[in-house]
Motif scaffolding. Sequence first.
Motif, PDB file in Angstrom:
ATOM      1  N   LYS A 102       0.592  -1.023   0.306  1.00  0.00           N
ATOM      2  CA  LYS A 102       0.129  -0.163  -0.287  1.00  0.00           C
ATOM      3  C   LYS A 102       0.249   0.836   0.230  1.00  0.00           C
ATOM      4  O   LYS A 102       2.025   1.474   0.996  1.00  0.00           O
ATOM      5  CB  LYS A 102      -0.931  -0.238   1.261  1.00  0.00           C
ATOM      6  CG  LYS A 102      -1.979  -1.111   1.178  1.00  0.00           C
ATOM      7  CD  LYS A 102      -2.889  -0.998   2.603  1.00  0.00           C
ATOM      8  CE  LYS A 102      -4.098  -1.005   2.401  1.00  0.00           C
ATOM      9  NZ  LYS A 102      -5.018  -1.053   3.216  1.00  0.00           N
ATOM     10  N   CYS A 103       0.114   2.252  -0.520  1.00  0.00           N
ATOM     11  CA  CYS A 103       0.757   3.881   0.182  1.00  0.00           C
ATOM     12  C   CYS A 103       0.853   4.380   0.716  1.00  0.00           C
ATOM     13  O   CYS A 103      -0.031   3.970   1.668  1.00  0.00           O
ATOM     14  CB  CYS A 103      -0.024   4.770  -1.355  1.00  0.00           C
ATOM     15  SG  CYS A 103       1.205   6.286  -1.271  1.00  0.00           S
ATOM     16  N   CYS A 136       4.949   6.456  -5.581  1.00  0.00           N
ATOM     17  CA  CYS A 136       3.268   6.060  -6.088  1.00  0.00           C
ATOM     18  C   CYS A 136       3.232   7.157  -7.268  1.00  0.00           C
ATOM     19  O   CYS A 136       2.697   7.762  -7.507  1.00  0.00           O
ATOM     20  CB  CYS A 136       1.889   6.256  -4.853  1.00  0.00           C
ATOM     21  SG  CYS A 136       0.665   5.755  -4.683  1.00  0.00           S
ATOM     22  N   CYS A 160      -4.020   9.312  -0.463  1.00  0.00           N
ATOM     23  CA  CYS A 160      -4.218   8.163  -2.149  1.00  0.00           C
ATOM     24  C   CYS A 160      -5.046   8.549  -2.052  1.00  0.00           C
ATOM     25  O   CYS A 160      -6.056   6.930  -1.271  1.00  0.00           O
ATOM     26  CB  CYS A 160      -2.858   7.742  -2.055  1.00  0.00           C
ATOM     27  SG  CYS A 160      -2.613   6.973  -3.548  1.00  0.00           S
ATOM     28  N   PRO A 185      -2.678  -0.212  -5.939  1.00  0.00           N
ATOM     29  CA  PRO A 185      -1.766   0.756  -5.994  1.00  0.00           C
ATOM     30  C   PRO A 185      -0.268   0.229  -6.939  1.00  0.00           C
ATOM     31  O   PRO A 185       0.157  -1.431  -7.379  1.00  0.00           O
ATOM     32  CB  PRO A 185      -1.200   0.675  -4.694  1.00  0.00           C
ATOM     33  CG  PRO A 185      -1.958  -0.803  -4.022  1.00  0.00           C
ATOM     34  CD  PRO A 185      -3.074  -0.893  -4.721  1.00  0.00           C
ATOM     35  N   PRO A 234      -1.977   8.236   3.506  1.00  0.00           N
ATOM     36  CA  PRO A 234      -3.755   7.780   3.613  1.00  0.00           C
ATOM     37  C   PRO A 234      -4.316   8.518   3.184  1.00  0.00           C
ATOM     38  O   PRO A 234      -5.975   7.666   2.772  1.00  0.00           O
ATOM     39  CB  PRO A 234      -3.426   8.251   5.148  1.00  0.00           C
ATOM     40  CG  PRO A 234      -2.781   9.057   5.398  1.00  0.00           C
ATOM     41  CD  PRO A 234      -1.677   9.248   4.975  1.00  0.00           C
ATOM     42  N   SER A 292      -5.139   5.492  -3.776  1.00  0.00           N
ATOM     43  CA  SER A 292      -5.452   4.186  -3.941  1.00  0.00           C
ATOM     44  C   SER A 292      -5.943   3.001  -2.276  1.00  0.00           C
ATOM     45  O   SER A 292      -6.157   2.070  -2.485  1.00  0.00           O
ATOM     46  CB  SER A 292      -3.909   3.265  -4.473  1.00  0.00           C
ATOM     47  OG  SER A 292      -2.753   4.208  -3.439  1.00  0.00           O
ATOM     48  N   ASN A 293      -5.777   4.019  -1.870  1.00  0.00           N
ATOM     49  CA  ASN A 293      -6.240   3.468   0.028  1.00  0.00           C
ATOM     50  C   ASN A 293      -7.367   3.172   0.143  1.00  0.00           C
ATOM     51  O   ASN A 293      -7.865   3.302   1.445  1.00  0.00           O
ATOM     52  CB  ASN A 293      -4.577   4.267   0.862  1.00  0.00           C
ATOM     53  CG  ASN A 293      -3.723   3.731   1.120  1.00  0.00           C
ATOM     54  OD1 ASN A 293      -3.782   2.145   1.033  1.00  0.00           O
ATOM     55  ND2 ASN A 293      -2.729   4.913   1.457  1.00  0.00           N
ATOM     56  N   ASN A 294      -8.255   4.020  -0.732  1.00  0.00           N
ATOM     57  CA  ASN A 294      -9.254   4.759  -0.661  1.00  0.00           C
ATOM     58  C   ASN A 294     -10.489   4.319  -1.318  1.00  0.00           C
ATOM     59  O   ASN A 294     -11.598   4.593  -0.911  1.00  0.00           O
ATOM     60  CB  ASN A 294      -9.500   6.061  -0.572  1.00  0.00           C
ATOM     61  CG  ASN A 294      -8.774   6.820   0.424  1.00  0.00           C
ATOM     62  OD1 ASN A 294      -9.212   5.709   1.816  1.00  0.00           O
ATOM     63  ND2 ASN A 294      -8.286   7.691   0.409  1.00  0.00           N
ATOM     64  N   THR A 353       7.144   5.232  -0.563  1.00  0.00           N
ATOM     65  CA  THR A 353       6.732   4.956   0.146  1.00  0.00           C
ATOM     66  C   THR A 353       7.876   4.076   0.048  1.00  0.00           C
ATOM     67  O   THR A 353       8.765   2.725  -1.125  1.00  0.00           O
ATOM     68  CB  THR A 353       5.233   3.764  -0.431  1.00  0.00           C
ATOM     69  OG1 THR A 353       4.469   4.713  -0.820  1.00  0.00           O
ATOM     70  CG2 THR A 353       5.073   2.869   0.233  1.00  0.00           C
TER      71      THR A 353
END
Length: 142
Positions: free
Chosen positions: A101-102, A131, A107, A117, A105, A109-111, A138
Amino acid sequence: MLTVNSIEKGIVIDHIKSGNGLKIFDKMNLSKVDFPVVLLMNVPSKALGKKDIIKIQDKIDIDFTMLGLIDPNISINIIENNEIVEKKKVELPQRVKGLFKCDNPRCVSNNDIYATPEFTLVDKNNVKYKCEFCDDFTKYKI
């Protein structure tokens, strides 16, 4: 002295930094396969001092990207009829998709469950990736 028989057909993952063998064993889900697998830990090595080795008595798909993230110095030996027919070196991957994960928080790609990602290597020495969604950096942690 510990003796482990050779394998007739399969894969040997060699030159694993001592301690990383169990991580690779877990990431490859080798505890769930129905064929013989051997994890050797802390085997004496001239080059590494100690190393881990994984012997797999069957051919399976190997994720070289994941292996490169865990230990970019390992080698893969493909075995046929008790002989090495191919040797492959694993390297730290330049591009990674969906394996971690990136750190940001916020990003996307996390949501967003549909955003996988993706990262590009920017610092090989520190295993730092950029990212593709938010441009944050990261650091990959095993």
